[in-house]
Every structure is written in C-alpha cells, then in structure tokens.
Design a protein around this motif. Sequence first.
Motif, PDB file in Angstrom:
ATOM      1  N   TRP A  11       0.850  -1.327  -0.010  1.00 36.59           N
ATOM      2  CA  TRP A  11       0.144  -0.026  -0.106  1.00 36.59           C
ATOM      3  C   TRP A  11       0.781   1.197   0.075  1.00 36.59           C
ATOM      4  O   TRP A  11       0.572   2.174  -0.842  1.00 36.59           O
ATOM      5  CB  TRP A  11      -1.039   0.065   1.296  1.00 36.59           C
ATOM      6  CG  TRP A  11      -1.755  -1.194   1.542  1.00 36.59           C
ATOM      7  CD1 TRP A  11      -1.963  -1.596   2.798  1.00 36.59           C
ATOM      8  CD2 TRP A  11      -2.410  -1.915   0.572  1.00 36.59           C
ATOM      9  NE1 TRP A  11      -2.896  -2.667   2.653  1.00 36.59           N
ATOM     10  CE2 TRP A  11      -2.867  -3.008   1.425  1.00 36.59           C
ATOM     11  CE3 TRP A  11      -2.300  -2.306  -0.751  1.00 36.59           C
ATOM     12  CZ2 TRP A  11      -3.673  -4.033   0.785  1.00 36.59           C
ATOM     13  CZ3 TRP A  11      -3.054  -3.429  -1.307  1.00 36.59           C
ATOM     14  CH2 TRP A  11      -3.760  -4.174  -0.643  1.00 36.59           C
TER      15      TRP A  11
ATOM     16  N   ARG B 111     -12.473  -4.852   3.526  1.00 33.83           N
ATOM     17  CA  ARG B 111     -12.771  -3.594   4.029  1.00 33.83           C
ATOM     18  C   ARG B 111     -13.464  -3.464   5.512  1.00 33.83           C
ATOM     19  O   ARG B 111     -13.373  -2.716   6.282  1.00 33.83           O
ATOM     20  CB  ARG B 111     -13.320  -2.592   3.013  1.00 33.83           C
ATOM     21  CG  ARG B 111     -12.219  -2.493   1.868  1.00 33.83           C
ATOM     22  CD  ARG B 111     -12.825  -1.408   0.841  1.00 33.83           C
ATOM     23  NE  ARG B 111     -12.905  -0.187   1.703  1.00 33.83           N
ATOM     24  CZ  ARG B 111     -13.452   1.072   1.098  1.00 33.83           C
ATOM     25  NH1 ARG B 111     -14.203   0.829  -0.134  1.00 33.83           N
ATOM     26  NH2 ARG B 111     -13.270   2.161   1.744  1.00 33.83           N
TER      27      ARG B 111
ATOM     28  N   ASN C 285      -8.311   0.468   4.350  1.00 35.91           N
ATOM     29  CA  ASN C 285      -9.185   1.598   4.208  1.00 35.91           C
ATOM     30  C   ASN C 285      -8.293   2.825   4.365  1.00 35.91           C
ATOM     31  O   ASN C 285      -8.820   4.281   3.747  1.00 35.91           O
ATOM     32  CB  ASN C 285     -10.235   1.681   5.264  1.00 35.91           C
ATOM     33  CG  ASN C 285     -11.319   0.537   4.981  1.00 35.91           C
ATOM     34  OD1 ASN C 285     -11.677   0.476   3.941  1.00 35.91           O
ATOM     35  ND2 ASN C 285     -11.693  -0.081   6.101  1.00 35.91           N
ATOM     36  N   ASN C 286      -7.372   3.185   5.005  1.00 33.44           N
ATOM     37  CA  ASN C 286      -6.667   4.259   5.187  1.00 33.44           C
ATOM     38  C   ASN C 286      -5.913   4.533   3.886  1.00 33.44           C
ATOM     39  O   ASN C 286      -5.703   5.818   3.286  1.00 33.44           O
ATOM     40  CB  ASN C 286      -5.673   4.192   6.193  1.00 33.44           C
ATOM     41  CG  ASN C 286      -6.166   4.376   7.893  1.00 33.44           C
ATOM     42  OD1 ASN C 286      -7.275   5.082   7.885  1.00 33.44           O
ATOM     43  ND2 ASN C 286      -5.352   3.877   8.662  1.00 33.44           N
TER      44      ASN C 286
ATOM     45  N   ILE D  63      -6.977   3.515   1.092  1.00 38.62           N
ATOM     46  CA  ILE D  63      -7.735   4.295  -0.100  1.00 38.62           C
ATOM     47  C   ILE D  63      -7.830   5.393   0.272  1.00 38.62           C
ATOM     48  O   ILE D  63      -8.020   6.164  -0.807  1.00 38.62           O
ATOM     49  CB  ILE D  63      -9.047   3.075  -0.001  1.00 38.62           C
ATOM     50  CG1 ILE D  63      -8.714   1.669  -0.369  1.00 38.62           C
ATOM     51  CG2 ILE D  63     -10.394   3.793  -0.765  1.00 38.62           C
ATOM     52  CD1 ILE D  63      -9.829   0.676   0.009  1.00 38.62           C
ATOM     53  N   ARG D  64      -8.345   5.885   1.226  1.00 40.00           N
ATOM     54  CA  ARG D  64      -8.582   7.267   1.632  1.00 40.00           C
ATOM     55  C   ARG D  64      -7.587   8.254   1.300  1.00 40.00           C
ATOM     56  O   ARG D  64      -7.466   9.201   0.496  1.00 40.00           O
ATOM     57  CB  ARG D  64      -8.914   7.453   3.322  1.00 40.00           C
ATOM     58  CG  ARG D  64      -9.609   8.880   3.406  1.00 40.00           C
ATOM     59  CD  ARG D  64      -9.577   9.145   4.795  1.00 40.00           C
ATOM     60  NE  ARG D  64      -8.406   9.015   5.844  1.00 40.00           N
ATOM     61  CZ  ARG D  64      -8.213   7.966   6.686  1.00 40.00           C
ATOM     62  NH1 ARG D  64      -9.046   6.933   6.694  1.00 40.00           N
ATOM     63  NH2 ARG D  64      -7.184   7.954   7.048  1.00 40.00           N
ATOM     64  N   ASN D  65      -6.527   7.772   1.746  1.00 37.67           N
ATOM     65  CA  ASN D  65      -5.238   8.602   1.413  1.00 37.67           C
ATOM     66  C   ASN D  65      -4.737   8.826  -0.040  1.00 37.67           C
ATOM     67  O   ASN D  65      -4.257   9.822  -0.364  1.00 37.67           O
ATOM     68  CB  ASN D  65      -3.751   7.969   2.290  1.00 37.67           C
ATOM     69  CG  ASN D  65      -4.175   8.257   3.990  1.00 37.67           C
ATOM     70  OD1 ASN D  65      -4.759   9.234   4.322  1.00 37.67           O
ATOM     71  ND2 ASN D  65      -3.274   7.374   4.648  1.00 37.67           N
TER      72      ASN D  65
ATOM     73  N   GLY E 245      -6.967   8.954  -2.297  1.00 37.98           N
ATOM     74  CA  GLY E 245      -8.025   9.525  -2.971  1.00 37.98           C
ATOM     75  C   GLY E 245      -8.784   8.821  -3.675  1.00 37.98           C
ATOM     76  O   GLY E 245      -9.312   9.222  -4.964  1.00 37.98           O
TER      77      GLY E 245
ATOM     78  N   GLN F 216     -11.985   5.590  -4.771  1.00 41.63           N
ATOM     79  CA  GLN F 216     -13.331   5.183  -4.252  1.00 41.63           C
ATOM     80  C   GLN F 216     -13.608   4.003  -4.904  1.00 41.63           C
ATOM     81  O   GLN F 216     -12.901   3.691  -6.047  1.00 41.63           O
ATOM     82  CB  GLN F 216     -14.256   6.302  -4.582  1.00 41.63           C
ATOM     83  CG  GLN F 216     -14.705   6.637  -6.211  1.00 41.63           C
ATOM     84  CD  GLN F 216     -15.180   7.867  -6.379  1.00 41.63           C
ATOM     85  OE1 GLN F 216     -15.898   8.172  -5.369  1.00 41.63           O
ATOM     86  NE2 GLN F 216     -15.503   8.073  -7.611  1.00 41.63           N
ATOM     87  N   GLU F 217     -14.438   3.042  -4.418  1.00 46.55           N
ATOM     88  CA  GLU F 217     -14.871   1.607  -4.982  1.00 46.55           C
ATOM     89  C   GLU F 217     -15.900   1.740  -5.788  1.00 46.55           C
ATOM     90  O   GLU F 217     -17.112   2.209  -5.456  1.00 46.55           O
ATOM     91  CB  GLU F 217     -14.537   0.841  -3.985  1.00 46.55           C
ATOM     92  CG  GLU F 217     -14.850  -0.663  -4.351  1.00 46.55           C
ATOM     93  CD  GLU F 217     -14.837  -1.722  -3.198  1.00 46.55           C
ATOM     94  OE1 GLU F 217     -15.220  -2.774  -3.317  1.00 46.55           O
ATOM     95  OE2 GLU F 217     -14.955  -1.107  -1.848  1.00 46.55           O
TER      96      GLU F 217
ATOM     97  N   CYS G 111      -9.535   7.103  -8.946  1.00 50.37           N
ATOM     98  CA  CYS G 111      -9.321   8.142  -8.612  1.00 50.37           C
ATOM     99  C   CYS G 111     -10.989   8.780  -8.173  1.00 50.37           C
ATOM    100  O   CYS G 111     -11.831   8.708  -9.166  1.00 50.37           O
ATOM    101  CB  CYS G 111      -8.545   8.833  -9.107  1.00 50.37           C
ATOM    102  SG  CYS G 111      -8.876   9.377 -10.937  1.00 50.37           S
ATOM    103  N   ASP G 112     -10.987   9.854  -7.535  1.00 50.90           N
ATOM    104  CA  ASP G 112     -12.099  10.728  -7.504  1.00 50.90           C
ATOM    105  C   ASP G 112     -12.502  11.263  -8.848  1.00 50.90           C
ATOM    106  O   ASP G 112     -13.681  11.284  -8.816  1.00 50.90           O
ATOM    107  CB  ASP G 112     -11.937  11.937  -6.309  1.00 50.90           C
ATOM    108  CG  ASP G 112     -11.962  11.031  -4.897  1.00 50.90           C
ATOM    109  OD1 ASP G 112     -12.113   9.999  -4.849  1.00 50.90           O
ATOM    110  OD2 ASP G 112     -11.330  11.915  -3.909  1.00 50.90           O
TER     111      ASP G 112
END
Length: 202
Positions: free
Chosen positions: A121, A145, A164-165, A167-169, A171, A173-174, A201-202
């Motif tokens: 990761w 998750r 999950n961190n 994925i968030r860091n 940017g 989304q699933e 990505c977002d």
Amino acid sequence: MNVGTFNIKGAGVGKAKTVKGLLSKYGLSFMVIQETQFRELPERVIKRFWDNSTFDYIKVDAEGRSGGLLPIWNPGVFKKNSEVVSQNFILVSGRITGDQVDTTIVNVCAPTVQSSRRQLWNEILTLKQSIQGQWMILGDFNEVRFPQDRFNSQFDVGGALCFNNFIRNAGLQEYNMGGKRYTFMSGAGKNLSKIDRVLVCD
C-alpha cells in the motif's frame, strides 16, 4: 475504454476462452489478469487470451506455482508511456486515444502476509503521489474492508484499517460490484470473502 479484471488461478486453455468471451461480451480494450501461475509465461500462451487484433502486454512470472500478473491491452486504444513492475503489481501509465489526460492502471495481486501488504500500500501510494492523471487500481487485494466482507472467517481489524486508510489517503473510491457478494472461497467452500475490487480516483 472498458477495463476488466480476472483472477484466473492458472492460465489454462479453458481460462483463456473465458477471458476472450469477456473481451467480446463487454467490449474490453484492457484486461488485467492475476494468478497466471506460470513461472515462464510464453507469448504463445498469452496470445490465447486475446482476439485476432494486435495487443501489447507486460508480465510478471509466478514464483513457483503462486502469483503471476498479466495486463494486456489494445495499443490502438491505449498508448503506454511508462511502466513500473514488481512481484505484486504492474503499473502501466499512458493515454487513452482521444483523451488529453494520462491514465494509470495498476494490476494488483497482493501478498498474503499482512506486513507485506502494508508495504505494498505504501509503495503504490508513493507512486500515486508522483504520477499525475487518472488512476485505476484493480485486482486481488487479499484484504477486506468491512466485517460483512467475510463469512465464516476471522475479520482482521488492523488489516482492514490499514487498507481503508490507503484508499482514503490515495483519494480512491470503490466501484460497486454486481453479482455475488463474495469473490473468493476456501475451506471447501465454507469460508467466503470479498478480496477482489476496482478502485478509481475521485
């Protein structure tokens, strides 16, 4: 450009026919494959996974009978600019025909050891921060998750939190998945989990 992912667990002739069927059914121009389980995957075998059109590919051979990655794509639709290859992922960066923004696609087959997944990761996150454009990360993440992503198997809170961190860091989304809730079974079909995903990505 339509993109597909498939954990084939062995690059046999029957699996190749299935992949070719998916290419036709969904109009795929880019397919990422995990678990080829070939120590030395020859091009004559790779050709089985594509139709009669031209293709480009990158491969990572399996270690023994474990692993093996193969992204394969139509070079008339996606033009590769660069690549990053490791045992657990292949990153391909390039441009979709007619698009003005670079796109990076990462084929992932994460290790089974949690500490190695955390390193993975971090490595992908570092690359994400250094390569601009649109991103898609897909494949076998070997991690869940949420508790409902497992059935009859232990939920690892620490592993899920780390995933999950990431994925968030990053940017990301699933994409929601259709079909069955779980993507992997073990223990003679008694233990189920959702470890295959598509992150964008977002």
